[in-house]
Write a protein that holds these residues in place. Structure first.
Motif, PDB file in Angstrom:
ATOM      1  N   ILE A 117       0.856  -1.173   0.000  1.00  0.00           N
ATOM      2  CA  ILE A 117       0.000   0.000   0.000  1.00  0.00           C
ATOM      3  C   ILE A 117       0.893   1.224   0.000  1.00  0.00           C
ATOM      4  N   LEU A 118       0.805   2.023  -1.032  1.00  0.00           N
ATOM      5  CA  LEU A 118       1.601   3.235  -1.022  1.00  0.00           C
ATOM      6  C   LEU A 118       0.716   4.411  -1.315  1.00  0.00           C
ATOM      7  N   ASP A 119       0.671   5.346  -0.396  1.00  0.00           N
ATOM      8  CA  ASP A 119      -0.158   6.534  -0.539  1.00  0.00           C
ATOM      9  C   ASP A 119       0.720   7.693  -0.976  1.00  0.00           C
ATOM     10  N   ALA A 120       0.969   7.773  -2.268  1.00  0.00           N
ATOM     11  CA  ALA A 120       1.821   8.849  -2.760  1.00  0.00           C
ATOM     12  C   ALA A 120       1.104  10.184  -2.716  1.00  0.00           C
ATOM     13  N   VAL A 121      -0.228  10.166  -2.618  1.00  0.00           N
ATOM     14  CA  VAL A 121      -0.971  11.416  -2.523  1.00  0.00           C
ATOM     15  C   VAL A 121      -0.546  12.173  -1.276  1.00  0.00           C
ATOM     16  N   ALA A 122      -0.219  11.454  -0.235  1.00  0.00           N
ATOM     17  CA  ALA A 122       0.042  12.070   1.058  1.00  0.00           C
ATOM     18  C   ALA A 122       1.462  12.571   1.213  1.00  0.00           C
ATOM     19  N   HIS A 123       2.265  12.506   0.146  1.00  0.00           N
ATOM     20  CA  HIS A 123       3.668  12.861   0.291  1.00  0.00           C
ATOM     21  C   HIS A 123       4.154  13.705  -0.864  1.00  0.00           C
ATOM     22  N   GLY A 124       5.047  14.609  -0.551  1.00  0.00           N
ATOM     23  CA  GLY A 124       5.789  15.330  -1.570  1.00  0.00           C
ATOM     24  C   GLY A 124       7.191  14.777  -1.591  1.00  0.00           C
ATOM     25  N   GLY A 125       8.137  15.615  -2.011  1.00  0.00           N
ATOM     26  CA  GLY A 125       9.526  15.192  -1.975  1.00  0.00           C
ATOM     27  C   GLY A 125       9.979  14.607  -3.294  1.00  0.00           C
ATOM     28  N   ASN A 126      11.136  14.006  -3.245  1.00  0.00           N
ATOM     29  CA  ASN A 126      11.771  13.454  -4.432  1.00  0.00           C
ATOM     30  C   ASN A 126      10.988  12.267  -4.961  1.00  0.00           C
ATOM     31  N   PRO A 127      10.484  12.331  -6.203  1.00  0.00           N
ATOM     32  CA  PRO A 127       9.697  11.215  -6.733  1.00  0.00           C
ATOM     33  C   PRO A 127      10.485   9.927  -6.832  1.00  0.00           C
ATOM     34  N   GLN A 128      11.827  10.022  -6.898  1.00  0.00           N
ATOM     35  CA  GLN A 128      12.622   8.800  -6.940  1.00  0.00           C
ATOM     36  C   GLN A 128      12.519   8.015  -5.647  1.00  0.00           C
ATOM     37  N   ASP A 129      12.124   8.706  -4.565  1.00  0.00           N
ATOM     38  CA  ASP A 129      12.021   8.045  -3.268  1.00  0.00           C
ATOM     39  C   ASP A 129      10.614   7.543  -3.005  1.00  0.00           C
ATOM     40  N   ARG A 130       9.704   7.794  -3.951  1.00  0.00           N
ATOM     41  CA  ARG A 130       8.320   7.392  -3.759  1.00  0.00           C
ATOM     42  C   ARG A 130       8.004   6.211  -4.651  1.00  0.00           C
ATOM     43  N   ALA A 131       7.406   5.190  -4.110  1.00  0.00           N
ATOM     44  CA  ALA A 131       6.907   4.107  -4.932  1.00  0.00           C
ATOM     45  C   ALA A 131       5.414   4.212  -4.958  1.00  0.00           C
ATOM     46  N   ALA A 132       4.767   3.520  -5.852  1.00  0.00           N
ATOM     47  CA  ALA A 132       3.350   3.504  -5.788  1.00  0.00           C
ATOM     48  C   ALA A 132       2.937   2.102  -5.605  1.00  0.00           C
ATOM     49  N   SER A 133       1.812   1.837  -5.005  1.00  0.00           N
ATOM     50  CA  SER A 133       1.693   0.687  -4.254  1.00  0.00           C
ATOM     51  C   SER A 133       1.003  -0.515  -4.678  1.00  0.00           C
ATOM     52  N   LEU A 134       1.138  -1.130  -3.218  1.00  0.00           N
ATOM     53  CA  LEU A 134       0.089  -2.026  -2.850  1.00  0.00           C
ATOM     54  C   LEU A 134      -0.772  -1.216  -1.906  1.00  0.00           C
ATOM     55  N   ILE A 135      -0.786   0.298  -1.573  1.00  0.00           N
ATOM     56  CA  ILE A 135      -1.865   1.282  -1.478  1.00  0.00           C
ATOM     57  C   ILE A 135      -1.340   2.608  -1.969  1.00  0.00           C
ATOM     58  N   GLU A 136      -1.936   3.147  -3.101  1.00  0.00           N
ATOM     59  CA  GLU A 136      -1.307   4.371  -3.534  1.00  0.00           C
ATOM     60  C   GLU A 136      -2.113   5.164  -4.528  1.00  0.00           C
ATOM     61  N   ALA A 137      -2.029   6.465  -4.388  1.00  0.00           N
ATOM     62  CA  ALA A 137      -2.504   7.344  -5.428  1.00  0.00           C
ATOM     63  C   ALA A 137      -1.639   8.579  -5.400  1.00  0.00           C
ATOM     64  N   LYS A 138      -1.094   8.977  -6.523  1.00  0.00           N
ATOM     65  CA  LYS A 138      -0.175  10.111  -6.563  1.00  0.00           C
ATOM     66  C   LYS A 138      -0.866  11.275  -7.251  1.00  0.00           C
ATOM     67  N   LYS A 139      -1.031  12.367  -6.478  1.00  0.00           N
ATOM     68  CA  LYS A 139      -1.709  13.560  -6.974  1.00  0.00           C
ATOM     69  C   LYS A 139      -3.071  13.177  -7.549  1.00  0.00           C
ATOM     70  N   ASP A 141      -3.922  10.786  -9.140  1.00  0.00           N
ATOM     71  CA  ASP A 141      -3.820  10.198 -10.469  1.00  0.00           C
ATOM     72  C   ASP A 141      -3.840   8.687 -10.325  1.00  0.00           C
ATOM     73  N   PHE A 142      -5.010   8.112 -10.443  1.00  0.00           N
ATOM     74  CA  PHE A 142      -5.129   6.670 -10.246  1.00  0.00           C
ATOM     75  C   PHE A 142      -4.470   5.889 -11.381  1.00  0.00           C
ATOM     76  N   GLN A 143      -4.427   6.455 -12.557  1.00  0.00           N
ATOM     77  CA  GLN A 143      -3.775   5.758 -13.663  1.00  0.00           C
ATOM     78  C   GLN A 143      -2.298   5.562 -13.365  1.00  0.00           C
ATOM     79  N   GLN A 144      -1.615   6.627 -12.972  1.00  0.00           N
ATOM     80  CA  GLN A 144      -0.205   6.503 -12.629  1.00  0.00           C
ATOM     81  C   GLN A 144      -0.030   5.702 -11.347  1.00  0.00           C
TER      82      GLN A 144
END
Length: 235
Positions: A117-139, A141-144
């Protein structure tokens, strides 16, 4: 490369030859979370604009809900927050949350990752340090989010396959060793989507779940953990 370099499901499909389908593997029954959790959530919803920022979604909704679920299964599973996983230079990164099997060596050792589960929506910072999950939505953007999530599921699957033959450091894992399904969730705190990777087939659950129907969402999360538990018991 890293998990976040995969922008769509199709990116991962083409890279790892994964088939896509839609179906139903989550059978949710309305399940009420503990009363203390409901009271806390209601209080924060009444006094805080919980969807005003990425951090508030994570700290008030996503993380507390997952921690509450974990309390039911702590004797069987380990729960990780921002724990890095690594299979190779491409399949590496840091999901926000992981449910894994418990290690006999103690709580400091990550064993088999089963739900990422990766909740990229809840984080900023370096995108290289962010994974998207087994829980995640980035900005939002459910497609990404699903592109990154599926990459993490592939990593989890390969780690499981490598562990089964005692070759975690080997770049090759025979297809027959990749048996166990791994599960992912993409969420922005409000909308929750579920996916499953088994062998070379990725299945998106047709039904989505929302926080305004909390008992149904909690029932779906609970059912997902039961799926992994049933598989564990049958191994």
């Amino acid at each position: 490369m890293a998990f976040s370099d995969f922008k769509t499901i199709a990116d991962v499909q083409k890279h790892y030859q994964i088939k896509y389908e839609e179906g139903t593997f989550i059978v949710s029954q309305d399940t009420e979370p503990p009363e203390i959790f409901l009271k806390d959530l209601e209080f924060y919803k009444e006094t805080i604009d919980v969807f005003s920022s990425e951090a508030s979604r994570s700290e008030i909704i996503i993380s507390p809900l997952l921690r509450e679920l974990y309390k039911k299964y702590y004797q069987t599973y380990a729960f990780w927050i921002q724990k890095s996983i690594f299979y190779d230079q491409v399949l590496s990164g840091t999901p926000d949350y992981i449910f894994s099997t418990k290690s006999e060596l103690g709580k400091t050792v990550l064993e088999k990752p089963l739900v990422i589960i990766l909740d990229a929506v809840a984080h900023g910072g370096n995108p290289q340090d962010r994974a998207a999950s087994l829980i995640e939505a980035k900005k939002n953007d459910f497609q990404q989010g699903w592109g990154q999530c599926l990459a993490e599921l592939v990593a989890s699957q390969k780690i499981l396959g490598a562990l089964s033959v005692g070759e975690l450091n080997s770049p090759r894992v025979a297809p027959q060793d990749i048996q166990r399904p791994v599960y992912g969730i993409v969420t922005d705190g409000n909308l929750w989507q579920f996916g499953r990777l088994q062998r070379d087939i990725f299945t998106q659950n047709i039904e989505n779940f929302t926080i305004d129907k909390l008992s149904r969402l909690y029932g779906a999360l609970d059912y997902l953990i039961l799926l992994t538990e049933n598989y564990t018991n049958n191994e």
